[in-house]
Design a protein around this motif. Structure first.
Motif, short mmCIF file in Angstrom:
data_model
loop_
_atom_site.label_atom_id
_atom_site.label_comp_id
_atom_site.label_asym_id
_atom_site.label_seq_id
_atom_site.Cartn_x
_atom_site.Cartn_y
_atom_site.Cartn_z
N LEU A 161 -1.99 59.22 32.93
CA LEU A 161 -0.54 59.38 32.95
C LEU A 161 -0.17 59.95 34.30
CD1 LEU A 161 -0.06 61.00 29.42
CD2 LEU A 161 0.06 58.56 30.01
N ALA A 162 0.79 59.35 34.99
CA ALA A 162 1.04 59.72 36.38
C ALA A 162 1.57 61.14 36.54
CB ALA A 162 2.01 58.73 37.01
N HIS A 209 0.54 53.68 26.74
CA HIS A 209 1.53 53.69 27.83
C HIS A 209 0.97 54.34 29.10
CE1 HIS A 209 4.43 52.29 24.92
NE2 HIS A 209 4.19 53.33 24.15
N TYR A 210 -0.24 53.94 29.47
CA TYR A 210 -0.85 54.47 30.69
C TYR A 210 -0.05 54.03 31.91
CZ TYR A 210 -4.92 55.34 27.71
OH TYR A 210 -5.75 55.76 26.71
N ASP A 211 0.00 54.91 32.91
CA ASP A 211 0.70 54.60 34.15
C ASP A 211 -0.21 53.98 35.20
OD1 ASP A 211 3.25 55.65 33.33
OD2 ASP A 211 2.38 57.66 33.56
N ALA A 235 -1.97 50.59 39.61
CA ALA A 235 -0.78 51.08 38.91
C ALA A 235 -0.47 50.11 37.79
CB ALA A 235 0.40 51.19 39.87
N LEU A 236 -0.15 50.63 36.62
CA LEU A 236 0.11 49.78 35.46
C LEU A 236 1.59 49.72 35.11
CD1 LEU A 236 -2.91 50.92 33.24
CD2 LEU A 236 -2.73 48.88 34.65
N HIS A 237 2.40 50.54 35.79
CA HIS A 237 3.87 50.50 35.59
C HIS A 237 4.55 50.58 36.93
CE1 HIS A 237 3.64 50.78 31.26
NE2 HIS A 237 2.85 51.83 31.36
#
Length: 237
Positions: A161-162, A209-211, A235-237
């Motif tokens: 998580l960022a 909901h990983y970032d 980056a995933l988002h």
């Protein structure tokens, strides 16, 4: 020469070396805890370093300070085990918070940038090229490079998580709001790397909901990780 001047030169040479475009990033793992009164300065430092492409920064909250009156909302026992495993591999048995592990092989106080820089000077930065890309709900990992006789190594994925803020309600940091950066949520072994190019594919939980995610190639095993040979991120988002 005075100690402060030596420290300034050391830090300057560290960042000068890191400024080269082709220089691989330094991997920094911060073992921290919401129940540790010494940790917030390290958390703030890592928040800053996360914006510098010369570093791959990860926070791994440990659970052994939960007994002081506040249960860390991100802590996992697997992170405590990883920190202890590093101490075993180094042979110094030093486990504390805030502890920064540098490139999987040295350590320093996570709030002390000069100490981190000194540790980085004594380690070999990850040299292997690790490419990470997204393919639908999966991520694909490619480790390039042929090195016959390379030590046994493992490829692992660390989704994170960022950035998250936590208002600590009890314990040593009661009443304090702390920002945590690149908070690891899992350590997922993909398989071995034995000195030849290899590819892996894995699916990350959509509900988490990983970032982003970091992929490491490390000497040793998931239970006893060692020096980091290669690192990549996505980056995933």
């Amino acid at each position: 020469m005075h100690a402060r001047a030596i420290a300034t030169l050391l830090l300057g040479s560290f960042f000068a070396a890191g400024s080269a475009a082709a220089a691989p990033p330094t991997v920094l793992e911060l073992f921290t805890s919401q129940g540790c009164s010494s940790c917030p300065p390290a958390d703030r430092l890592f928040e800053k370093l996360a914006h510098d492409d010369h570093f791959i920064v990860l926070s791994l909250p440990v659970d052994y300070w939960d007994r002081l009156g506040w249960k860390d909302t991100f802590a996992k026992h697997a992170f405590t085990e990883r920190q202890r495993a590093y101490a075993i591999m180094r042979g110094d048995q030093q486990v504390y918070t805030p502890q920064a592990v540098v490139n999987g092989s040295e350590h320093a106080n996570g709030a002390n940038m000069l100490g981190i820089a000194a540790s980085a000077e004594t380690t070999k930065p990850p040299q292997l090229t690790v490419a990470v890309k997204r393919n639908g709900d999966d991520i694909e990992v490619s480790v390039d490079g042929t090195r016959p006789g390379s030590p046994a190594a493992t490829v692992v994925v660390l989704p994170y998580l960022a950035s998250r803020d936590v208002a600590v309600g009890r314990g040593e940091n009661s009443g304090t709001k702390i920002t945590y950066t690149n908070i690891v949520r899992e350590i997922i072994p993909l398989g071995a790397w034995s000195g030849s190019p290899v590819k892996y594919r894995t699916k990350l939980s959509a509900d988490a909901h990983y970032d982003g995610a970091v992929v490491l190639v490390q000497e040793g095993t998931p239970a006893l990780p060692g020096a980091i040979l290669g690192a990549g991120r996505i980056a995933l988002h």
